[in-house]
Design a protein around this motif. Structure first.
Motif, PDB file in Angstrom:
ATOM      1  N   PRO A 188       0.481  -1.291   0.009  1.00 36.10           N
ATOM      2  CA  PRO A 188       0.022  -0.021  -0.090  1.00 36.10           C
ATOM      3  C   PRO A 188       1.005   1.466  -0.140  1.00 36.10           C
ATOM      4  N   LYS A 189       1.960   1.121   0.598  1.00 34.18           N
ATOM      5  CA  LYS A 189       3.050   2.045   0.198  1.00 34.18           C
ATOM      6  C   LYS A 189       3.002   2.665  -0.482  1.00 34.18           C
ATOM      7  N   GLU A 190       3.253   1.922  -1.665  1.00 32.86           N
ATOM      8  CA  GLU A 190       3.599   1.878  -3.077  1.00 32.86           C
ATOM      9  C   GLU A 190       3.057   2.371  -3.659  1.00 32.86           C
ATOM     10  N   TYR A 191       1.685   1.818  -3.750  1.00 27.88           N
ATOM     11  CA  TYR A 191       0.772   1.869  -4.396  1.00 27.88           C
ATOM     12  C   TYR A 191      -0.101   3.482  -4.043  1.00 27.88           C
ATOM     13  N   ALA A 192       0.055   4.391  -2.924  1.00 27.88           N
ATOM     14  CA  ALA A 192      -0.370   5.443  -2.427  1.00 27.88           C
ATOM     15  C   ALA A 192       1.107   6.317  -2.863  1.00 27.88           C
ATOM     16  N   ALA A 193       2.176   6.338  -3.242  1.00 27.21           N
ATOM     17  CA  ALA A 193       3.131   6.904  -3.814  1.00 27.21           C
ATOM     18  C   ALA A 193       2.636   6.675  -5.123  1.00 27.21           C
ATOM     19  N   ASN A 194       2.119   5.638  -5.531  1.00 33.85           N
ATOM     20  CA  ASN A 194       1.670   6.403  -7.198  1.00 33.85           C
ATOM     21  C   ASN A 194       0.155   7.091  -6.973  1.00 33.85           C
ATOM     22  N   VAL A 195      -0.517   6.980  -5.889  1.00 33.49           N
ATOM     23  CA  VAL A 195      -1.488   7.896  -5.997  1.00 33.49           C
ATOM     24  C   VAL A 195      -1.164   9.083  -6.441  1.00 33.49           C
ATOM     25  N   LEU A 249      -4.228   5.974   3.046  1.00 39.55           N
ATOM     26  CA  LEU A 249      -4.924   7.584   3.890  1.00 39.55           C
ATOM     27  C   LEU A 249      -3.532   8.265   4.143  1.00 39.55           C
ATOM     28  N   THR A 250      -3.089   7.615   4.877  1.00 40.62           N
ATOM     29  CA  THR A 250      -1.202   8.175   6.090  1.00 40.62           C
ATOM     30  C   THR A 250      -0.837   9.155   4.657  1.00 40.62           C
ATOM     31  N   ARG A 251      -0.754   8.399   3.455  1.00 38.42           N
ATOM     32  CA  ARG A 251       0.530   8.708   2.706  1.00 38.42           C
ATOM     33  C   ARG A 251       0.382   9.685   1.546  1.00 38.42           C
ATOM     34  N   ALA A 252      -1.544   9.567   1.217  1.00 33.81           N
ATOM     35  CA  ALA A 252      -1.571   9.753  -0.006  1.00 33.81           C
ATOM     36  C   ALA A 252      -3.388  10.428   0.330  1.00 33.81           C
ATOM     37  N   GLY A 253      -3.451  10.824   1.634  1.00 34.66           N
ATOM     38  CA  GLY A 253      -4.617  11.308   2.054  1.00 34.66           C
ATOM     39  C   GLY A 253      -4.908  13.115   1.812  1.00 34.66           C
ATOM     40  N   ALA A 254      -3.550  13.199   1.696  1.00 31.75           N
ATOM     41  CA  ALA A 254      -3.766  15.020   0.890  1.00 31.75           C
ATOM     42  C   ALA A 254      -3.835  14.792  -1.088  1.00 31.75           C
ATOM     43  N   ALA A 255      -3.956  14.342  -1.559  1.00 27.82           N
ATOM     44  CA  ALA A 255      -3.687  14.281  -2.605  1.00 27.82           C
ATOM     45  C   ALA A 255      -5.320  13.928  -3.506  1.00 27.82           C
ATOM     46  N   ILE A 256      -5.904  13.230  -2.200  1.00 29.97           N
ATOM     47  CA  ILE A 256      -7.152  12.429  -2.968  1.00 29.97           C
ATOM     48  C   ILE A 256      -8.326  13.748  -3.044  1.00 29.97           C
ATOM     49  N   ASP A 257      -9.845  12.968  -3.575  1.00 33.15           N
ATOM     50  CA  ASP A 257     -10.748  13.844  -3.339  1.00 33.15           C
ATOM     51  C   ASP A 257     -11.704  12.698  -2.704  1.00 33.15           C
ATOM     52  N   PHE A 258     -11.684  11.298  -2.672  1.00 33.78           N
ATOM     53  CA  PHE A 258     -12.849  10.497  -2.715  1.00 33.78           C
ATOM     54  C   PHE A 258     -11.799   9.260  -2.324  1.00 33.78           C
ATOM     55  N   VAL A 259     -12.548   8.351  -1.825  1.00 39.07           N
ATOM     56  CA  VAL A 259     -11.894   6.597  -1.476  1.00 39.07           C
ATOM     57  C   VAL A 259     -12.686   6.309  -2.248  1.00 39.07           C
ATOM     58  N   ASP A 260     -12.859   4.577  -3.048  1.00 38.84           N
ATOM     59  CA  ASP A 260     -13.366   3.849  -3.822  1.00 38.84           C
ATOM     60  C   ASP A 260     -13.020   2.674  -2.848  1.00 38.84           C
ATOM     61  N   VAL A 261     -13.977   2.326  -2.421  1.00 39.88           N
ATOM     62  CA  VAL A 261     -14.673   0.433  -1.720  1.00 39.88           C
ATOM     63  C   VAL A 261     -15.384  -0.283  -3.150  1.00 39.88           C
ATOM     64  N   HIS A 262     -15.641  -1.689  -2.305  1.00 35.32           N
ATOM     65  CA  HIS A 262     -16.637  -2.477  -2.946  1.00 35.32           C
ATOM     66  C   HIS A 262     -17.245  -3.067  -1.844  1.00 35.32           C
ATOM     67  N   TRP A 263     -18.211  -3.583  -2.334  1.00 35.08           N
ATOM     68  CA  TRP A 263     -19.113  -4.579  -1.038  1.00 35.08           C
ATOM     69  C   TRP A 263     -19.463  -5.407  -1.665  1.00 35.08           C
ATOM     70  N   TYR A 264     -19.470  -6.512  -2.088  1.00 38.70           N
ATOM     71  CA  TYR A 264     -19.535  -8.279  -2.185  1.00 38.70           C
ATOM     72  C   TYR A 264     -19.875  -8.517  -1.223  1.00 38.70           C
ATOM     73  N   PRO A 265     -20.953  -8.895   0.263  1.00 41.07           N
ATOM     74  CA  PRO A 265     -20.968  -8.818   1.468  1.00 41.07           C
ATOM     75  C   PRO A 265     -21.048 -10.780   1.586  1.00 41.07           C
ATOM     76  N   GLY A 266     -21.170 -11.145   0.859  1.00 42.37           N
ATOM     77  CA  GLY A 266     -21.585 -12.808  -0.055  1.00 42.37           C
ATOM     78  C   GLY A 266     -22.974 -13.334   0.924  1.00 42.37           C
ATOM     79  N   GLY A 267     -22.844 -14.205   1.975  1.00 42.01           N
ATOM     80  CA  GLY A 267     -23.567 -14.954   2.188  1.00 42.01           C
ATOM     81  C   GLY A 267     -24.106 -16.341   1.199  1.00 42.01           C
ATOM     82  N   SER A 268     -24.768 -17.332   1.980  1.00 41.56           N
ATOM     83  CA  SER A 268     -24.916 -18.820   1.049  1.00 41.56           C
ATOM     84  C   SER A 268     -26.529 -19.011   0.904  1.00 41.56           C
ATOM     85  N   THR A 269     -27.066 -17.887   0.897  1.00 39.11           N
ATOM     86  CA  THR A 269     -28.457 -18.461   0.758  1.00 39.11           C
ATOM     87  C   THR A 269     -29.371 -16.804   1.012  1.00 39.11           C
TER      88      THR A 269
END
Length: 678
Positions: free
Chosen positions: A183-190, A234-254
């Motif tokens: 994540p450190k490398e990803y943040a630097a590239n962000v 967030l610690t390394r790239a927070g100042a450079a971004i305007d939003f965060v992007d998340v995904h949610w596949y909560p699962g469940g067998s039924t």
């Protein structure tokens, strides 16, 4: 109403008759015995719907991506944002050559074709810049082409897709050519991407990929890292971004298990916002939250998917997520099963691909036929409109969920979700801070197996019968239209362990202000004042509170609710005991907890009992050591016969389990005394 609603309302008498049969006409509503109570509280203001709320995903391997018929379907459903070029393909896609080495690119899916479709839909684009196999220069070139050369005004750009899936935590599905996968490398590239892209167009918004609290790899600290993926980024790239992007596949067998996952939304977004505020530095409140992929594991293109879509879009938007996007428009069949009497092809798409399962055992309906989740999205387009404010709801039956919005016109729209596949439920609707008119409300429904929505006016504001596995939207006018005061702005709070001083800016003259604490569907009045602050006493240490401020004028007219303020009370500044709680090793659905207990009192404790409570229903104790651990529902008691001398400390530990967002305990008592937390 959207075009689709006007289109489907052509046979008015037939539609109205069907609505009465499904949800109960006036006589049925009077006669029915209610078995579920729903409270709708207009005083409990939540988030306001933005102009990009309802979204979907497009993928470059979908040959229908640019089809006018598809754009028109999405427009009919009220889609406001479309994402491109599609999931993990984004990290192998090169926009300029329109190629994705190692993947399939369908004809007529290039960026200009996508933008033509987005414009026909009337939707904003969200574009994923290639992080996995691309460069910051390539991304900047895309911004230049989109917004300088073509004048598309593409505002939202995310750096990569699910980049925590690059093998760093063990699972490897996302392309990543960087030697360092951390994540450190990803943040630097962000940061580098953001600088290059905003140098071309400083008005764009840059998003960074995070993981949804409660979903893998949330909580995990990999070898060589200082913190979790979210903390590091967030610690390394927070100042450079305007939003965060998340995904949610909560699962469940039924289907039932999956449909119950919506109960986790409020805590998950609370934790995500807490992480942003804690790690992203100054001005973190500007950072928005986008949910750019979600879907279910069971019932993807039948009624469970539809109920999930409506419930989850509503829940996320109410908590301030600015866009929610279904995965995806087309996907294709996998294996046909029967769910609640309907054929499910295990197809992630909103629309049929018109193809057969790999074993040719079953074939989907004709190309672009809407599946059940599409109709739920269509209903959402009529429910949650830009400028509407979500308001609080509560229900006493987990099989029936409710969401509501207050419109600028004063109208109230209530969305009811019956998750029971077998039984109808008759709901008693109770309103707080809103008085509905006596006229029959407007009603839209989507029932299991239906090929569209039905609409009409039927029943009363107070009672509604919900068909099994159904969605019902009830829109009510107020009993009178009045010029109410302007709603106050979001308040602020100064908080101790047992008090909160809540303050706000005056929204007019000659007004009285009422402060309410949200409490399910019925808010609690904390106090009222003609000033612009109120100190509330007798709060519980370590507890989360959400409050709203409303203004009332001399004629008794009440404003809409302010935006919500959420705060958590602290621990006492001084106490006879101190507790330090740490999550020392987390693996994504469980962790090792360590608790240091210090006796600050003048006398020895000859035996002691520490008590704390799990904040959520999906947390539990697996085992504990160095004391006797006794779980009792959500309360945990830790007892010892040992002596704890004045000034002395002891340590106890445990293994905790969780199957959702892991909100850690914040309040502890030792022999009945609330401890200071370190």
């Amino acid at each position: 109403m959207h075009v689709s609603l006007r289109r489907r309302a052509g046979a008015g008498a037939v539609v109205l008759a069907l609505v009465s049969a499904v949800v109960g006409g006036p006589s049925a509503a009077r006669a029915a015995a209610t078995d579920v109570r729903v409270d709708v509280d207009a005083r409990a203001g939540l988030a306001t719907v933005g102009d990009a709320a309802l979204g979907v995903n497009h993928a470059i391997w979908d040959a229908q991506l640019g089809a006018p018929a598809v754009a028109d379907r999405l427009k009919d459903a009220g889609v406001q944002m479309v994402r491109y070029p599609g999931g993990s393909y984004a990290d192998i896609y090169h926009w300029e050559t329109h190629t994705a080495p190692g993947g399939y690119v369908a004809p007529d899916t290039d960026f200009d074709t996508f933008m033509a479709g987005a414009r026909r839909t009337g939707a904003q684009p969200m574009i994923i810049a290639n992080y996995g196999t691309g460069t910051a220069a390539e991304a900047a070139g895309w911004v230049r082409y989109a917004n300088v050369t073509k004048g598309y005004g593409a505002k939202y750009w995310t750096i990569g897709n699910e980049n925590y899936g690059n093998g760093h935590y063990g699972a490897n599905w996302e392309a990543d050519d960087h030697a360092d996968k951390s994540p450190k490398e990803y943040a630097a590239n962000v940061v580098a991407y953001a600088e290059a892209m905003k140098a071309v167009d400083p008005t764009i918004k840059i998003g960074a990929v995070l993981t949804m609290p409660g979903n893998w790899p949330d909580g995990i600290v990999a070898a060589g890292d200082s913190g979790t993926w979210n903390q590091e980024v967030l610690t390394r790239a927070g100042a450079a971004i305007d939003f965060v992007d998340v995904h949610w596949y909560p699962g469940g067998s039924t289907p039932a298990e999956t449909l119950g996952k919506s109960a986790q939304i409020q805590d998950a977004i609370y934790l995500l916002r807490k992480q942003i505020n804690q790690y992203a530095g100054a001005g973190a409140s500007r950072i928005g939250i986008s949910m750019t992929e979600t879907n279910v594991d069971v019932g993807r293109n039948t009624q469970p998917g539809a109920l999930f879509l409506a419930d989850v879009y509503s829940g996320l938007l109410a908590q301030g997520v600015f866009t929610v996007q279904w995965w995806n428009v087309h996907n294709g069949p996998d294996k046909a099963t029967t769910i609640a009497g309907q054929t499910d092809f295990n197809d992630y798409g909103l629309l049929s691909s018109g193809t057969c399962t790999p074993d040719n055992a079953a074939c989907e309906p004709p190309l672009n036929t809407p599946f059940a989740p599409y109709h739920a999205l269509d209903l959402m387009g009529d429910f949650a409109r830009p400028g509407d404010q979500f308001v609080g709801t509560g229900t006493d039956d987990a099989l029936v969920s409710a969401h509501a919005v207050r419109r600028a016109t004063g109208d109230l729209a209530v969305l009811l979700v019956n998750k029971d596949p077998d039984a109808a439920h008759t709901v008693a609707l109770n309103y707080h801070g809103f008085t509905p008119s006596a006229a029959a409300p407007a009603v839209e429904t989507f029932t299991n197996g239906a090929d569209g929505l039905t609409s009409g006016s039927a029943g009363t504001a107070g009672t509604r019968t919900l068909a099994p596995y159904s969605l019902t939207l009830v829109t009510l006018h107020p009993s009178r239209t009045e010029n109410a005061p302007k709603a106050p702005a979001r308040p602020e709070a100064t908080v101790t362990d047992r008090t909160a001083t809540i303050s706000w800016t005056a929204s007019g003259s000659g007004l009285k202000y009422e402060v309410y604490r949200q409490n399910g569907g019925v808010s609690e009045l904390l106090g009222e004042t003609t000033g612009t602050s109120l100190t509330v006493h007798n709060l519980v240490p370590g507890r989360r509170y959400t409050v709203n401020v409303l203004a009332r004028d001399g004629a008794g007219r009440l404003s809409a609710a302010s935006p919500p303020l959420t705060f958590t009370t602290g621990s006492p500044a001084t106490s006879a005991c101190t507790v330090k709680f740490r999550d020392t090793n987390d693996w994504g659905n469980g962790y090792v907890g360590s608790i240091d207990i210090t006796n600050n009192g003048p006398a020895a404790l000859n035996g002691w009992t520490l008590t704390f409570a799990w904040p959520t229903a999906w947390q539990s104790l697996s085992s504990g050591w160095s004391a006797t651990w006794t779980p009792d529902s959500r309360t945990v008691r830790v007892t010892s016969d040992a002596t704890l001398a004045p000034g002395a400390s002891t340590n106890v530990g445990f293994v905790g389990n969780y199957s959702g967002p892991n909100v850690l305990p914040e309040s502890f008592t030792l022999n009945g005394t609330v401890c200071t937390t370190a």
